[in-house]
Design an enzyme around this catalytic site. Structure first.
Site, PDB file in Angstrom:
ATOM      1  N   SER A 112      -5.316   5.417  -0.323  1.00 42.61           N
ATOM      2  CA  SER A 112      -5.235   4.010  -0.443  1.00 42.61           C
ATOM      3  C   SER A 112      -6.361   3.428  -1.293  1.00 42.61           C
ATOM      4  O   SER A 112      -7.426   3.598  -0.681  1.00 42.61           O
ATOM      5  CB  SER A 112      -4.915   3.453   0.790  1.00 42.61           C
ATOM      6  OG  SER A 112      -4.978   2.077   0.734  1.00 42.61           O
ATOM      7  N   SER A 113      -6.223   2.452  -2.039  1.00 41.25           N
ATOM      8  CA  SER A 113      -7.445   1.831  -2.773  1.00 41.25           C
ATOM      9  C   SER A 113      -8.077   0.612  -2.024  1.00 41.25           C
ATOM     10  O   SER A 113      -7.225  -0.056  -1.423  1.00 41.25           O
ATOM     11  CB  SER A 113      -7.044   1.343  -3.999  1.00 41.25           C
ATOM     12  OG  SER A 113      -5.971   2.050  -4.742  1.00 41.25           O
ATOM     13  N   THR A 143      -1.795   2.484  -8.092  1.00 43.99           N
ATOM     14  CA  THR A 143      -2.720   3.268  -8.521  1.00 43.99           C
ATOM     15  C   THR A 143      -2.157   4.087  -9.386  1.00 43.99           C
ATOM     16  O   THR A 143      -2.791   4.752 -10.546  1.00 43.99           O
ATOM     17  CB  THR A 143      -3.603   3.679  -7.524  1.00 43.99           C
ATOM     18  OG1 THR A 143      -3.917   2.591  -6.768  1.00 43.99           O
ATOM     19  CG2 THR A 143      -4.775   4.523  -8.023  1.00 43.99           C
ATOM     20  N   SER A 165       0.776  -1.021   0.274  1.00 39.91           N
ATOM     21  CA  SER A 165       0.206   0.050   0.015  1.00 39.91           C
ATOM     22  C   SER A 165       0.914   1.386  -0.137  1.00 39.91           C
ATOM     23  O   SER A 165       1.785   1.442   0.791  1.00 39.91           O
ATOM     24  CB  SER A 165      -0.907   0.083   1.356  1.00 39.91           C
ATOM     25  OG  SER A 165      -1.874   1.026   1.100  1.00 39.91           O
ATOM     26  N   GLY A 166       0.340   2.184  -0.733  1.00 37.96           N
ATOM     27  CA  GLY A 166       1.568   3.304  -1.008  1.00 37.96           C
ATOM     28  C   GLY A 166       2.659   3.382  -1.988  1.00 37.96           C
ATOM     29  O   GLY A 166       3.432   4.273  -2.024  1.00 37.96           O
ATOM     30  N   GLU A 208      -0.622  -7.625   2.683  1.00 35.00           N
ATOM     31  CA  GLU A 208      -0.921  -6.652   4.197  1.00 35.00           C
ATOM     32  C   GLU A 208      -0.386  -7.637   5.349  1.00 35.00           C
ATOM     33  O   GLU A 208      -0.752  -8.789   5.390  1.00 35.00           O
ATOM     34  CB  GLU A 208      -2.323  -6.325   3.849  1.00 35.00           C
ATOM     35  CG  GLU A 208      -2.537  -5.308   3.107  1.00 35.00           C
ATOM     36  CD  GLU A 208      -3.871  -4.777   3.134  1.00 35.00           C
ATOM     37  OE1 GLU A 208      -4.631  -5.316   3.924  1.00 35.00           O
ATOM     38  OE2 GLU A 208      -4.064  -3.655   2.452  1.00 35.00           O
ATOM     39  N   ASN A 222      -1.150   5.200   3.276  1.00 30.01           N
ATOM     40  CA  ASN A 222      -1.151   5.980   1.951  1.00 30.01           C
ATOM     41  C   ASN A 222      -2.596   7.010   2.122  1.00 30.01           C
ATOM     42  O   ASN A 222      -3.570   6.405   2.457  1.00 30.01           O
ATOM     43  CB  ASN A 222      -1.356   4.857   0.832  1.00 30.01           C
ATOM     44  CG  ASN A 222      -1.632   5.577  -0.503  1.00 30.01           C
ATOM     45  OD1 ASN A 222      -1.342   6.700  -0.339  1.00 30.01           O
ATOM     46  ND2 ASN A 222      -1.665   4.736  -1.413  1.00 30.01           N
ATOM     47  N   GLY A 233      -1.612  -4.668  -2.281  1.00 31.81           N
ATOM     48  CA  GLY A 233      -0.488  -5.548  -2.036  1.00 31.81           C
ATOM     49  C   GLY A 233      -0.657  -6.568  -0.863  1.00 31.81           C
ATOM     50  O   GLY A 233      -1.680  -6.252  -0.276  1.00 31.81           O
TER      51      GLY A 233
HETATM   52  P1  ADP Z   1      -0.880   2.350  -4.100  1.00 35.99           P
HETATM   53  O1  ADP Z   1      -2.115   2.356  -4.973  1.00 35.99           O
HETATM   54  O2  ADP Z   1       0.111   1.309  -4.391  1.00 35.99           O
HETATM   55  O3  ADP Z   1      -1.411   2.319  -2.727  1.00 35.99           O
HETATM   56  P2  ADP Z   1      -0.655   4.831  -4.891  1.00 35.99           P
HETATM   57  O4  ADP Z   1      -0.432   4.833  -6.179  1.00 35.99           O
HETATM   58  O5  ADP Z   1      -1.767   5.481  -4.349  1.00 35.99           O
HETATM   59  O6  ADP Z   1      -0.225   3.722  -4.083  1.00 35.99           O
HETATM   60  O7  ADP Z   1       0.761   6.156  -4.621  1.00 35.99           O
HETATM   61  C1  ADP Z   1       0.933   6.490  -3.217  1.00 35.99           C
HETATM   62  C2  ADP Z   1       1.323   8.003  -3.464  1.00 35.99           C
HETATM   63  O8  ADP Z   1       2.571   8.124  -3.929  1.00 35.99           O
HETATM   64  C3  ADP Z   1       0.556   8.999  -4.668  1.00 35.99           C
HETATM   65  O9  ADP Z   1      -0.629   9.579  -3.963  1.00 35.99           O
HETATM   66  C4  ADP Z   1       1.564   9.671  -5.006  1.00 35.99           C
HETATM   67  O10 ADP Z   1       1.670  10.867  -4.361  1.00 35.99           O
HETATM   68  C5  ADP Z   1       3.002   9.175  -4.947  1.00 35.99           C
HETATM   69  N1  ADP Z   1       3.391   8.423  -6.075  1.00 35.99           N
HETATM   70  C6  ADP Z   1       3.336   7.256  -6.637  1.00 35.99           C
HETATM   71  N2  ADP Z   1       3.747   6.900  -7.594  1.00 35.99           N
HETATM   72  C7  ADP Z   1       4.379   8.153  -8.160  1.00 35.99           C
HETATM   73  C8  ADP Z   1       5.154   8.651  -9.328  1.00 35.99           C
HETATM   74  N3  ADP Z   1       5.524   7.784  -9.980  1.00 35.99           N
HETATM   75  N4  ADP Z   1       5.461  10.055  -9.333  1.00 35.99           N
HETATM   76  C9  ADP Z   1       5.145  10.849  -8.137  1.00 35.99           C
HETATM   77  N5  ADP Z   1       4.512  10.369  -7.022  1.00 35.99           N
HETATM   78  C10 ADP Z   1       4.338   9.061  -7.126  1.00 35.99           C
HETATM   79 MG    MG Z   2      -3.935   2.022  -4.680  1.00 35.64          MG
END
Ligand code: ADP
Ligand code: MG
Length: 991
Positions: free
Chosen positions: A230-231, A178, A173-174, A454, A227, A452
């Site tokens: 977080s989805s 996404t 997560s984070g 957990e 996060n 991912g």
């Molecule tokens: P996950 O879906 O894996 O839980 P997210 O995709 O929501 O995580 O990413 C968490 C945070 O990390 C996002 O809100 C964003 O601020 C930052 N982030 C992730 N990937 C990038 C990237 N390639 N460039 C800039 N910021 C990113």
């Molecule tokens: Mg996500």
């Protein structure tokens, strides 16, 4: 056939491969053969231990050597090039790249994406997308998520089975899953929309596909400890492409929404974003409609004071509009959500008696009233549903008041059921709005963004499902990758010892296997339709599953639990509440209450009844949460198996989401969890580069200058089909490269064999050999380029010289022609001048002769008669002033020479330059040069006046006329006011 070095990977990640003298390797475990003689066994053991020690020491040395070269660490685009591959070298390399702000790195078939935790706009701009899309070989560019995207896109175009592609994005997560999925969707929306054809439709679809993201994130994402966005659900999006590779539609499949979050938020976590968006973004009118006064606190809206960038209602509303959700539907959705918030504030007091229902205080009554209003249900019905249970006894219904806690559970259950159905309705609506007709699209690219692995302090059914999904994906990854690789080796005829890898089949058997597994036992327990007992279930698990190595129990823990050793680490699950969660029952009273709702949307959400509970009532097969999840995961796995997968592993470099901060422990745990080091090892152990003979010769044929290259380029040569011919040509090329290498190093032929293998249709290479080939090719190309440059320069120099010579000849010819023409003109002019001059001389001579004949007459007449008045014209033309005569005299017909000779004292003022000119003038005036008789003063250096003085010889009569050549005596100065020459002659009598 090449003898390929065997390589093994062991779970303990020790160096366990030994190379024997015959060039093959054997595992250390097998090295000590059983022997009857104990000493011999001991000796062998000692030697094996020594050997192991020395291997470990040399490995550590290698690691040190590798790490010393720190300045270069960030240049490793592919972690398979790291040598040796160990967690510490891989980690160091990733850290160096992260510090150099390089966030993507290949790891064999996987892409590792490190989360920068700060916007890097230039990395995802439209130009970068276009660059990767239009590049002939995007793989040669810096590692990027767009390489993965483009590879998948080209695979679809390539029409090679399987054409459908899946992009699997995993990570904790984070970590950025996404974000990465969004990037991929934007990439396809741009790339597939770049065609001019049906621009309108594509734009519309593109807008809808991209618009589905904010809407689903508003309803399915929440701020958690890990996060802020977080989805709380998994999703698989299919981007549908037509025959021309255009994006014509999309569909989305969601998995396991964490609906408990609606009614329960862990400390320091928040509810789904949509509630905060409504609370913060509502207009005054909406606030009144939704009964959401600004100062109202809601139990299910913790940390409402914290504002995130995700709290933007406007964006969600725009996405809804783009997807075609009309205003009335939007109002209905928001009203239902507002009703849920009100419901959260309803609290129950304990009943005064057991037979009595729980009381509501005044405060809660108000909230319940508002809930009933917003959900358009009857207040009394709502209250009775929440506080009274209906039991069936045969054909009779018995009403039983609920306890305080039961009332709370029913309240939460109502909210969860409504929210989950609303979410499903939204997903269906989005699908209906984006999904293209099956006849329109022929291929798809699927994006999988699931939560991912957990592991929390307390883990329950949700974590079990999530970690199970991750186990499934990991299995798919390893099986697919190794299967694909090893099958190819077999079909190509390689002698290959199959790689052992960390297999998670045992863990999967524990979770989902038959006949006994955690899932089967849980489902069985739920179907028994009895009050579940956690301790009892724990004992059952111990009894049934203790054979499996992947499950264990903490003997010191009093809580009923079980611990599963997942591939990514051990996780302890509490059993309390697990069965309830698995059943996920919605009381039938609640369903019928909502079916009677006056709100058409709410009514339709529950119109088809409660399928699961229908089952419950009929005591037939209960559809548990686990069963549903497993089924949907099975269908997902089926899709994944039928597509070409591409893996992206997102890594979270620090737990606090701080920009550009790399925490080694955090990263290494994730690398281990997703088996990255093993993946790299597998890639490095095999031949990561596999090139068909034809393509190989097209690129490297120039090394031996084989004529096959030209034929391959024509693609219609009969020899093309003959793989043996191609194979020997490929071997020739490789021999040349390896021979050259042998002259530079002292490696044995075995090493060469470990670097390449010629299969039936392909050549298998290691990265190092590919680099050598590339280097050789580049050197040859630069030699050839140099040769071509030399020839071209020589040709250019020759051409230049030839042109110069021709130009010189032309110039010379033209110049001589011009000069000849000029000289011709001068000749003509000179002869004209000569002729005229001679004629003038003759005429002058004749004039002088005639004048001399009359000279005496004039002298006599002059003495006797009074001088006539001078003609004004004559005065103007010939002004002669004799000093002895007051009036100017008439001068006519006398040559100047004569005048000079007879004048008593004559000063002739001349304007001339140079002595020569004066002399020539004197000659022309016929003044005899007599030394002493007159003086000639010349101004040789300056323009000006010269004077000639002569002795007087009696009285003077002077006749002066201008030269017949008009202005012939003039200095060629283009000043009209300056007249030079003898236009003034002063005659002076000095006596
Ligand atoms: P996950 O879906 O894996 O839980 P997210 O995709 O929501 O995580 O990413 C968490 C945070 O990390 C996002 O809100 C964003 O601020 C930052 N982030 C992730 N990937 C990038 C990237 N390639 N460039 C800039 N910021 C990113
Ligand atoms: Mg996500």
């Amino acid at each position: 056939m090449a003898n390929v070095k065997q390589k093994f990977l062991f779970k303990n990640k020790d160096v366990s491969t030994v190379k024997s003298s015959d060039g093959t390797s054997r595992s250390l475990e097998k090295a000590g053969r059983p022997n009857r003689q104990k000493e011999k066994i001991n000796g062998l053991k000692d030697r094996a231990q020594d050997f192991r020690k020395s291997v470990i020491e040399s490995l550590e040395e290698d690691i040190r050597d590798f790490l010393i070269n720190e300045a270069e660490l960030h240049t490793y685009d592919d972690l398979t090039k790291v040598n040796p591959v160990t967690p510490s070298t891989v980690l160091k390399c990733l850290q160096a790249r992260y510090s150099a702000k390089v966030f993507y790195t290949h790891a064999g078939c996987t892409l590792v994406a490190l989360n920068p935790f700060q916007p890097i706009p230039h990395l995802y701009s439209l130009d970068v997308m276009k660059e990767y899309h239009s590049a002939p070989q995007p793989q040669e560019f810096k590692p990027h998520i767009f390489i993965v995207a483009e590879e998948a896109y080209r695979n679809v175009q390539g029409q090679v089975e399987p054409m459908n592609q899946s992009l699997v994005v995993s990570g904790e997560s984070g970590a950025g899953k996404t974000w990465t999925s969004r990037c991929l969707m934007k990439y396809y929306a741009t790339v597939a929309a770049s065609s001019q054809k049906c621009q309108d439709t594509v734009e519309k679809i593109e807008r809808r596909v991209l618009g589905s993201n904010p809407l689903m994130e508003a309803f399915g994402n929440a701020c958690t400890l890990r996060n802020s966005n977080s989805s709380r659900f998994g999703k698989y999006i299919q981007l549908q492409l037509n025959g021309s590779q255009l994006l014509v539609g999309a569909s989305v499949q969601t998995y396991l929404l964490e609906k408990t979050r609606v009614a329960f938020q862990a400390p320091n976590e928040r509810n789904f974003h949509i509630f905060y968006q409504m609370m913060k973004g509502a207009t005054e009118k909406q606030r009144l409609e939704w009964m959401l006064p600004l100062d109202q606190d809601f139990a299910w809206l913790p940390h409402a004071e914290k504002t995130l960038e995700e709290d933007c209602l406007q964006e969600t509303v725009e996405a809804m509009i783009n997807l075609g959700i009309d205003e009335s539907k939007r109002t209905q959705i928001f009203t239902i959500l507002a009703g849920l918030l009100q419901l959260g504030n309803v609290d129950f007091n304990p009943a005064s008696e057991e037979a009595q229902t729980c009381d509501l205080d005044e405060h809660s009554k108000g909230f319940l009233q508002k809930t009933a209003d917003l959900l358009h249900v009857q207040l009394d019905e709502l209250e009775s549903c929440l506080t009274v249970r209906t039991l069936r006894a045969g054909k009779q219904n018995i009403l039983k008041p609920c306890s305080q806690s039961e009332c709370g559970v029913r309240r939460d259950c109502l909210a969860k059921a409504i929210y989950a159905r609303l979410f499903d309705w939204l997903v269906t609506f989005i699908n209906n709005s984006m999904c293209a007709d099956r006849s329109i699209w022929c291929n798809f690219i699927g994006l999988l963004d699931v939560y991912g692995f957990e592991c929390f302090l307390l883990n329950n059914l949700e974590q079990l499902c999530i970690n199970y999904a991750n186990e499934k994906l990991q299995q798919h990854f390893v099986a697919h990758y190794l299967k694909a690789q090893q099958e190819e080796y077999v079909t190509e005829g390689l002698q290959w010892s199959f790689i052992r890898y960390q297999d998670n089949q045992g863990c999967l058997d524990l979770i989902e296997g038959s006949p006994s597994s955690i899932f089967s036992l849980l489902n069985e327990e739920c179907r028994l339709n009895r009050a579940s007992d956690a301790m009892q279930f724990c004992v059952r698990l111990q009894k049934e599953l203790s054979d499996n190595d992947s499950i264990s129990w903490d003997k010191f823990s009093k809580q009923p639990h079980f611990t599963v050793a997942h591939y990514a680490g051990k996780v302890s699950y509490q059993i309390e509440g697990m069965m309830e969660k698995n059943k996920d029952p919605v009381p039938p009273e609640l369903i019928s209450l909502l079916q009677d709702s006056q709100d058409s949307l709410l009514h339709s959400l529950f119109a088809d009844g409660d399928r699961e509970n229908e089952g419950l009532r009929g005591h037939s097969k209960v559809v548990t949460v686990i069963s549903k999840f497993r089924n949907s995961l099975e269908s997902l796995m089926k899709i994944l198996h039928s597509t070409t997968p591409h893996y992206t592993r997102c890594i979270k470099p620090n737990p606090d989401c701080r920009p550009l901060t790399f925490k080694r422990e955090e990263v290494i745990a994730q690398l281990e969890a997703c088996g990255i080091v093993e993946t790299i090892n597998i890639s490095a152990a095999g031949f990561p580069i596999r090139i068909p003979y034809g393509s190989f010769l097209q690129r490297y044929g120039l090394i031996t200058n084989t004529r096959l290259t030209a034929q391959i380029n024509q693609m219609n040569s009969p020899e093309m089909s003959n793989q043996a011919v191609l194979g020997s040509a490929v071997e020739d090329v490789l021999n040349v490269v390896l021979k050259r290498r042998a002259t530079h190093s002292t490696l044995s032929p075995d090493d060469n064999n470990n670097m390449l293998h010629c299969g039936r249709t392909k050549v298998f290479l290691t990265h190092s050999l590919l680099e050598m080939l590339e280097e050789h090719r580049n050197r040859l190309r630069s030699q050839k380029a140099f040769c071509i440059q030399c020839c071209w320069r020589r040709h250019q120099t020759n051409q230049h010289n030839l042109k110069r010579q021709a130009a010189t000849r032309l110039q010379a010819g033209l110049r001589s022609w011009l000069i000849r023409r000029e000289i011709g003109k001068w000749h003509k002019a000179a002869s004209v001048i000569q002729t005229r001059w001679r004629r003038w001389r003759v005429w002058m001579d004749a004039l002088a002769e005639a004048e001399l004949d009359d000279a005496e007459d004039f002298m006599e007449n002059e003495a006797s008669c009074v001088l006539p008045k001078l003609d004004p014209l004559l005065k103007e033309r010939c002004s002669v002033q004799l000093s002895s005569i007051q009036e100017p005299v008439m001068v006519r017909g006398w040559p100047i020479g004569l005048v000079m000779a007879s004048a008593p004292s004559v000063t002739v003022s001349l304007t001339a330059t140079g002595f020569q000119q004066i002399k020539s003038m004197m000659a022309c005036l016929k003044i005899p040069f007599r030394n002493g008789e007159y003086k000639v003063k010349t101004n040789q250096f300056d323009q000006g006046v010269a004077s000639i003085r002569a002795q007087p010889r009696g009285s003077i009569k002077m006749h002066l006329q201008r030269s017949p050549l008009l202005y012939a005596d003039m200095h060629p100065v283009h000043k009209t006011d300056v007249v030079t020459g003898f236009n003034q002659i002063l005659l002076e009598d000095r006596t």
